[in-house]
Design a protein around this motif. Structure first.
Motif, short mmCIF file in Angstrom:
data_model
loop_
_atom_site.label_atom_id
_atom_site.label_comp_id
_atom_site.label_asym_id
_atom_site.label_seq_id
_atom_site.Cartn_x
_atom_site.Cartn_y
_atom_site.Cartn_z
N GLN A 56 41.19 -48.26 130.33
CA GLN A 56 41.92 -47.42 129.38
C GLN A 56 41.41 -45.98 129.41
O GLN A 56 42.19 -45.03 129.43
N LEU A 57 40.10 -45.82 129.45
CA LEU A 57 39.51 -44.48 129.51
C LEU A 57 39.97 -43.74 130.76
O LEU A 57 40.36 -42.57 130.72
N LEU A 58 39.93 -44.44 131.88
CA LEU A 58 40.33 -43.83 133.14
C LEU A 58 41.82 -43.49 133.13
O LEU A 58 42.23 -42.42 133.59
N ASN A 59 42.63 -44.40 132.57
CA ASN A 59 44.08 -44.18 132.53
C ASN A 59 44.45 -42.96 131.70
O ASN A 59 45.34 -42.20 132.07
N ILE A 60 43.78 -42.77 130.56
CA ILE A 60 44.17 -41.69 129.66
C ILE A 60 43.49 -40.37 130.00
O ILE A 60 43.90 -39.31 129.52
N ALA A 61 42.45 -40.41 130.83
CA ALA A 61 41.64 -39.20 131.06
C ALA A 61 42.15 -38.36 132.22
O ALA A 61 42.89 -37.41 132.04
N GLY A 62 41.76 -38.73 133.44
CA GLY A 62 42.12 -37.90 134.58
C GLY A 62 41.56 -36.49 134.43
O GLY A 62 40.42 -36.30 134.02
N LEU A 63 42.38 -35.49 134.73
CA LEU A 63 41.95 -34.09 134.61
C LEU A 63 42.12 -33.55 133.19
O LEU A 63 41.61 -32.48 132.88
N GLY A 64 42.85 -34.28 132.35
CA GLY A 64 43.19 -33.77 131.02
C GLY A 64 42.02 -33.28 130.19
O GLY A 64 41.99 -32.11 129.78
N PRO A 65 41.01 -34.14 129.90
CA PRO A 65 39.90 -33.69 129.06
C PRO A 65 38.93 -32.77 129.78
O PRO A 65 37.98 -32.27 129.16
N ILE A 66 39.16 -32.53 131.05
CA ILE A 66 38.28 -31.65 131.82
C ILE A 66 38.90 -30.25 131.90
O ILE A 66 38.43 -29.30 131.31
N PHE A 67 40.02 -30.16 132.62
CA PHE A 67 40.63 -28.85 132.81
C PHE A 67 41.26 -28.34 131.52
O PHE A 67 41.19 -27.15 131.20
N GLY A 68 41.87 -29.24 130.74
CA GLY A 68 42.46 -28.83 129.47
C GLY A 68 41.42 -28.27 128.52
O GLY A 68 41.64 -27.28 127.83
N ALA A 69 40.24 -28.93 128.49
CA ALA A 69 39.16 -28.46 127.61
C ALA A 69 38.61 -27.11 128.08
O ALA A 69 38.27 -26.25 127.25
N MET A 70 38.53 -26.92 129.40
CA MET A 70 38.07 -25.63 129.91
C MET A 70 39.06 -24.52 129.56
O MET A 70 38.67 -23.40 129.22
N GLN A 71 40.34 -24.84 129.64
CA GLN A 71 41.34 -23.85 129.23
C GLN A 71 41.22 -23.56 127.73
O GLN A 71 41.37 -22.42 127.29
N GLY A 72 40.93 -24.61 126.96
CA GLY A 72 40.75 -24.44 125.53
C GLY A 72 39.55 -23.57 125.19
O GLY A 72 39.53 -22.88 124.16
N ALA A 73 38.54 -23.59 126.07
CA ALA A 73 37.34 -22.79 125.84
C ALA A 73 37.62 -21.29 125.90
O ALA A 73 36.79 -20.49 125.47
N LEU A 74 38.79 -20.92 126.41
CA LEU A 74 39.16 -19.50 126.41
C LEU A 74 39.23 -18.96 124.98
O LEU A 74 39.01 -17.76 124.75
N TRP A 75 39.54 -19.83 124.02
CA TRP A 75 39.59 -19.39 122.62
C TRP A 75 38.20 -19.36 121.99
O TRP A 75 38.05 -18.96 120.85
N GLY A 76 37.17 -19.83 122.74
CA GLY A 76 35.82 -19.83 122.22
C GLY A 76 35.44 -21.17 121.61
O GLY A 76 36.21 -22.14 121.66
N PRO A 77 34.25 -21.27 121.01
CA PRO A 77 33.77 -22.54 120.48
C PRO A 77 34.59 -23.09 119.31
O PRO A 77 34.36 -24.22 118.89
N VAL A 78 35.56 -22.32 118.81
CA VAL A 78 36.45 -22.86 117.78
C VAL A 78 37.19 -24.09 118.30
O VAL A 78 37.61 -24.96 117.52
N VAL A 79 37.30 -24.19 119.63
CA VAL A 79 37.97 -25.35 120.23
C VAL A 79 37.21 -26.65 119.94
O VAL A 79 37.79 -27.74 119.94
N PHE A 80 35.89 -26.54 119.69
CA PHE A 80 35.10 -27.74 119.36
C PHE A 80 35.68 -28.44 118.14
O PHE A 80 35.67 -29.67 118.06
N LEU A 81 36.14 -27.66 117.18
CA LEU A 81 36.65 -28.23 115.93
C LEU A 81 37.93 -29.04 116.19
O LEU A 81 38.10 -30.12 115.63
N TRP A 82 38.81 -28.51 117.02
CA TRP A 82 40.05 -29.22 117.33
C TRP A 82 39.76 -30.51 118.09
O TRP A 82 40.32 -31.56 117.80
#
Length: 482
Positions: A56-82
């Motif tokens: 299940q972890l592998l199925n739902i993960a892929g690049l999503g929590p990696i590249f998506g989170a890095m893109q989210g880091a553009l807004w700064g550490p406020v992304v940690f809260l989301w």
């Protein structure tokens, strides 16, 4: 760095505390599961709980929590809260109910589940939404790894045909065809748990790499509580759409039925569905921290991270692995960021096959019947794979979160019918309605209206959806508990 550890502790605590509240609200029992009752040896196969979690972890993960989170880091550490609160109160809830409602309805795909509780019109909407989303996800998770393979080979001095992204894309699509076609326990059940472990190891390696390099410092939320995006892109609702798989993702609801068809007991759902989402949240938190810590900030903006992301997702992930783990990072990047997305992509196409099979009532026990669906699905995937990747990803992002919104409303109607606390899903459903509708009105790929218009319209529509739901609950008779 302190705020990172606080968020990490909240995520882990959320699994044990809020995850248990969610489980108790649903109230799993000892009824016979579809895996035991149907057990067709193709899609309905009993698997151990630990395998279910890792797959299940592998199925739902892929690049999503990696590249998506890095893109989210553009807004700064406020992304940690989301990532933290989105995972606990929205993503985990969404994944748990999508899996358990599928299990309660003979392992039905999420479009059929939505139809049961929201009616025939929504069933057809969800059928289209699901198939489109799954094909886009499967394609995204083919194009990304193909690009990273080429990047790694070129950096290793390899030239010639082996550095052709087109060739690797076709090789991955050919593998997709095989994995989509055969029984779930032949490849997915046997080797995917190992890749799930690799995904976890890679995330652990990244965070340890940050800690052992004194030049990397994870910024605190309270000292950077502002929009750090170099392009000035608003936090609302762009960040909430960009960071999907690490907080809440409608794609997960299309994957949960795969494991719902393989559970021996309903009581495994907390660990398999809510637990896998929390694990993904932790992975996303780590990668977001890497994006915030490794790259330079100039003028209060994440300019360094913006530059590396502009070089493409494969190059960005490769860069993080090299800077945090050195040569070991290359090996982990190859396993974790090439293999893991591919395995998510093939299950996306497998889920699309099952959605179509449920839609058109095509029995999947026979090879010939599975071929009827597999061949056109992969043909469409090959076509989409040659479109502009950035455009496909943008449309995937909005479609993804809109699907999550619908699934949460579905769970709310189920809980109402069962005379249970439906606010546990109705509140995040309302929030995601505001996110999805606001983005639809202001995003460049959608209506592209000003935020002055999009913000109030998005909020009004979210309130309207909540009002429609409450009205529907008043109009329906309340059936007695089973």
């Amino acid at each position: 760095m302190i705020s990172f550890f606080i968020c990490l502790a909240l995520l882990i605590g959320g699994y044990f505390v809020y995850g248990k509240i969610v489980e108790n609200t649903f109230a799993p029992d000892d009824r016979e599961t579809p895996a035991v009752r149907i057990n067709d040896g193709v899609d309905y196969v009993v698997m151990p709980k630990w395998k279910l979690f890792l797959v299940q972890l592998l199925n739902i993960a892929g690049l999503g929590p990696i590249f998506g989170a890095m893109q989210g880091a553009l807004w700064g550490p406020v992304v940690f809260l989301w990532i933290t609160f989105g995972t606990i109160f929205a993503g985990g809830v969404h994944d748990y109910f999508s899996g358990m409602l599928s299990e309660r309805n003979d392992g039905a795909s999420i479009s059929e589940v939505c139809g049961i509780y929201l009616g025939g019109v929504m069933k057809n909407v969800m059928r289209v939404f699901s198939v489109v989303l799954l094909v886009m996800v499967g394609t995204v998770f083919a194009v990304g790894p193909a690009g990273l393979i080429v990047t790694l080979l070129k950096n290793g001095g390899v030239t010639g045909m082996l550095t052709s992204s087109e060739m690797w894309l076709w090789i991955i699509l050919a593998y997709y065809f095989i994995a989509t076609f055969i029984s779930i326990d032949k490849i997915i059940g046997r080797i995917y748990p190992l890749f799930g472990i690799c995904l976890i190891i890679m995330a652990v390696g990244v965070i340890f790499g940050i800690f052992i390099h004194p030049e990397f410092t994870i910024p605190e939320i309270w000292s950077h509580f502002y929009n750090m995006h170099p392009k000035g892109t608003p936090v609302w609702s762009f960040m909430f759409i960009t960071v999907a798989c690490g907080a809440i993702s409608g794609f997960h609801s299309t994957q949960s039925p795969l494991m719902a068809r393989c559970m021996k007991s309903e009581k495994q759902g907390h660990f398999v569905f809510y637990g896998a989402m929390v694990a993904e949240g932790v992975i996303a938190l780590i990668w977001a921290a890497a994006g915030c810590a490794i790259y330079e900030v100039s003028g209060g903006l994440s300019t360094g991270l913006s530059a590396v992301l502009a070089s493409g997702q494969s190059a960005a992930i490769y860069d993080v692995c090299i800077k945090t783990m050195g040569s070991v990072g290359v090996a982990l990047a190859m396993i974790g960021v090439i293999v893991c997305p591919i395995t998510s992509g093939d299950t996306a196409f497998r889920s699309a096959r099952l959605v179509l099979a449920d839609w058109f009532k095509i029995d999947q026990n026979k090879f010939s019947k599975r071929l009827i669906l597999c061949v056109p699905l992969l043909a469409v995937g090959a076509f989409v794979g040659h479109l502009d990747y950035s455009i496909v990803w943008r449309y995937f992002s909005w479609t993804n979160q809109t699907l999550a919104m619908i699934v949460l409303w579905t769970a709310s109607m189920y809980l109402f019918r069962e005379k249970k606390n439906y606010w546990i899903t109705a509140v995040p459903a309302t929030f995601m309605s505001a996110v999805s509708m606001t983005y639809f009105f202001c995003a460049p790929e959608c209506l592209h209206l000003s935020t002055t218009i999009a913000y109030p319209v998005g909020l009004v529509l979210a309130a309207l959806f909540l009002g429609i739901f409450i009205y529907a609950t008043k109009k329906q008779p309340k059936p007695a508990k089973n």
